[in-house]
Design an enzyme around this catalytic site. Structure first.
Site, PDB file in Angstrom:
ATOM      1  N   GLY A 244       0.824  -1.424   0.013  1.00  9.06           N
ATOM      2  CA  GLY A 244       0.126  -0.067  -0.031  1.00  9.06           C
ATOM      3  C   GLY A 244       0.822   0.965  -0.017  1.00  9.06           C
ATOM      4  N   SER A 245       0.330   2.526   0.568  1.00 11.68           N
ATOM      5  CA  SER A 245       1.081   3.548   0.439  1.00 11.68           C
ATOM      6  C   SER A 245       2.122   3.632   1.612  1.00 11.68           C
ATOM      7  CB  SER A 245      -0.008   4.685   0.855  1.00 11.68           C
ATOM      8  OG  SER A 245      -0.138   4.763   2.265  1.00 11.68           O
ATOM      9  N   THR A 246       3.053   4.406   1.238  1.00  9.95           N
ATOM     10  CA  THR A 246       4.080   4.664   1.994  1.00  9.95           C
ATOM     11  C   THR A 246       3.693   5.122   3.505  1.00  9.95           C
ATOM     12  OG1 THR A 246       5.942   4.867   0.351  1.00  9.95           O
ATOM     13  CG2 THR A 246       6.588   5.842   2.499  1.00  9.95           C
ATOM     14  N   ALA A 248       0.937   4.471   4.986  1.00  9.75           N
ATOM     15  CA  ALA A 248       0.450   3.640   5.683  1.00  9.75           C
ATOM     16  C   ALA A 248       1.485   2.542   6.250  1.00  9.75           C
ATOM     17  CB  ALA A 248      -0.679   2.768   4.958  1.00  9.75           C
ATOM     18  N   GLY A 249       2.651   2.293   5.305  1.00  8.95           N
ATOM     19  CA  GLY A 249       3.459   1.544   5.502  1.00  8.95           C
ATOM     20  C   GLY A 249       4.263   2.009   6.855  1.00  8.95           C
ATOM     21  N   GLU A 266       5.811  -3.542   0.852  1.00 11.86           N
ATOM     22  CA  GLU A 266       5.774  -2.896  -0.542  1.00 11.86           C
ATOM     23  C   GLU A 266       5.145  -1.841  -0.571  1.00 11.86           C
ATOM     24  OE1 GLU A 266       5.245  -2.090  -3.974  1.00 11.86           O
ATOM     25  OE2 GLU A 266       3.845  -3.615  -4.056  1.00 11.86           O
ATOM     26  N   CYS A 300       1.699   1.078  -8.391  1.00 16.58           N
ATOM     27  CA  CYS A 300       2.922   1.450  -7.748  1.00 16.58           C
ATOM     28  C   CYS A 300       4.361   1.532  -8.562  1.00 16.58           C
ATOM     29  CB  CYS A 300       3.301   0.726  -6.468  1.00 16.58           C
ATOM     30  SG  CYS A 300       3.588  -1.086  -6.785  1.00 16.58           S
TER      31      CYS A 300
END
Length: 497
Positions: A244-246, A248-249, A266, A300
């Site tokens: 997902g998004s950075t 959220a990561g 990822e 992405c």
């Protein structure tokens, strides 16, 4: 740009009123629904039950019991590989449904969805093949003459959290190798794409009923952020794998770090395509437009920064303007279209906001820039090429997740590399040149997990992942399977002297 005026609409899709825990569809402890809105008609297409924190606890408890009992982890790699192959076969029988759902969830045209679903099924088979070749034990002789056994053991209970822009493929990346390794899995799908995981759950239910997968090994839940965080923080979960998004990561890594849980990430990308001065534009145009606008840019790995020298700027800008503006866009149920709408209104507004910000920052829209006049329904943003972009602009720094390409001018090869690497991301990239050796040398200087020379190669059976804030760990290939193993060393006694 080709626009179709056909009025074809989506086939009906059934609602899902239960949650899938431990291999069975059961009633939720809550009564909330998630609505899936068709991005073409802008109408609700289906509803699915939203999981609660209590449902998460039930799923984790089931996974924990199944893993600790060894009913799945105790099977051989070859036995588990057979089941992964059966999952692929059962998904393949549901390709028509998955293709329809792919259009509704992501907005991709039906022909693109069909190809994506077929590729995803192939990824399950690729994981099964890797599992059959994987050796979970290696014996090494020590200096004292004794033997130590190096064992690969499953990481345990896995929380697999997937995005909305490619659910079945991401399940293949995460759940398939986790199951092949012997883990028990809680799959958490995105509210924007709730139906593809439900079809996967149907497949698992069929295999549980047939005695091929033990109860408790697989759960599938769709939930909001708060419920998802309860999964990440649950002490019964050993390993979180997230795509997902950075942003959220970062949050997941912080939550998992509080208890030192294993994490694989990822995340986002802002990938650069460097066009060197000797590049043949015909070769560039064969892959770069698709590489930047696949899934309407909702990928992405999209090549969203195009780097060109000052000497060739005008020529390249004209060629790319023509190429992007000619991409067929329209009704996703019309097979001739390559691009459909964005996945939802929230995504549409976000992408449009980035385009508007770029213009305010002094950039120029060469083609696109918003909804095509001919399309009065659907969340469409035309393929957009923006010139005069500096690498310090927001449009060049942040992941847009739409068909928006920034054209950036460089002075020489070293400057091109510096621009490409001047990003928090490092997921993908490309180099275009008629000198393949030069392209390979340049690829080694780019700090990114994947680089294509003279193309935009997509082969997810090979290791895939990012540098920097594009993530950690790898998916695909034996490297992706290895993510779901811990390493244990067992020292056997040395021979008597």
């Amino acid at each position: 740009m080709t626009i179709t005026d056909t009025l074809a609409s989506a086939p009906p899709v059934a609602d899902r009123a239960q949650v899938f825990i431990g291999g069975r569809w059961v009633d939720s402890t809550g009564d909330e629904w998630i609505e899936l809105v068709d991005p073409w008609s802008e109408q609700t297409a289906a509803r699915i039950r939203s999981a609660t924190t209590q449902d998460v606890e039930r799923a984790v408890d089931a996974a924990r019991r199944s893993f600790d009992s060894g009913v799945w982890s105790g099977k051989s790699m070859s036995e588990r590989a057979e089941v992964i192959d059966e999952i692929a076969t059962l998904l393949e029988r549901r390709l028509d449904d998955l293709t329809t759902i792919g259009v509704l969830e992501v907005g991709v045209p039906i022909t693109v969805s069909a190809g994506t679903q077929q590729m995803s099924v192939g990824l399950f088979r690729a994981v099964a093949a890797e599992a059959r070749d994987f050796t979970p034990r290696e014996d090494r002789t020590r200096a004292d003459g004794g033997v130590s056994r190096i064992l690969a053991e499953p990481t345990g209970v896995v929380a697999a959290i997937i995005p909305w822009n490619g659910p079945i493929g991401t399940i293949a990346f995460k759940v398939a190798p986790a199951l092949a390794a012997g883990c028990s899995v809680i799959l958490k799908g995105a509210p924007d794409a709730p139906l593809s995981p439900a079809v996967f759950a149907d497949v698992i239910a069929e295999l549980v009923a047939a005695g091929k997968i033990p109860e408790g090994v697989v759960s599938v839940l769709i939930a909001d952020r708060e419920v998802s965080e309860s999964l990440v923080t649950n002490p019964g979960v050993d390993h979180i794998t997230f795509t997902g998004s950075t942003a959220a990561g970062r949050r997941i890594a912080a939550l998992a770090g509080a208890r030192i849980a294993r994490v694989s990430l990822e995340l986002g990308g802002k990938s650069a395509a460097i066009i060197l001065d000797d590049a043949d534009l015909d070769h560039v145009l064969q892959s770069l437009p698709m590489g930047g606008c696949m899934q309407s840019g909702q990928a992405c790995i999209a090549l969203t920064r195009v780097l060109v020298s000052r000497a060739r700027h005008d020529e390249v800008a004209a060629a790319l303007t023509a190429a992007y503006s000619a991409l067929p866009m329209g009704n996703p149920w019309a097979p001739e279209n390559f691009l459909g709408p964005l996945a939802g209104q929230r995504h549409y507004e976000r992408v449009q906001g980035y385009i508007d910000a770029a213009v305010r920052d002094g950039a120029t829209v060469l083609t696109g820039g918003g909804r095509p006049d001919e399309l009065t329904q659907g969340y469409f943003v035309a393929p957009t090429l923006i010139d005069g972009v500096r690498n310090d602009m927001r449009i060049a720094r942040e992941e847009v997740f739409g068909p928006v390409i920034s054209l950036i001018t460089y002075e020489d090869e070293d400057d091109a590399v510096a621009i490409a690497n001047d990003s928090i991301y490092g997921l993908s990239g490309a180099v275009y040149t008629e000198d393949v050796d030069r392209g390979y040398a340049l690829a080694q200087r780019i700090r990114t997990g994947t680089v294509s020379v003279n193309g935009s190669v997509i082969d997810f059976t090979l290791p895939f992942g990012g540098y920097k804030q594009s993530g950690m760990g790898r998916e695909g290939g034996v490297e992706g399977l290895a993510e779901f193993f811990e390493t244990k060393t067992v020292h056997m006694p040395a021979p008597a002297q």
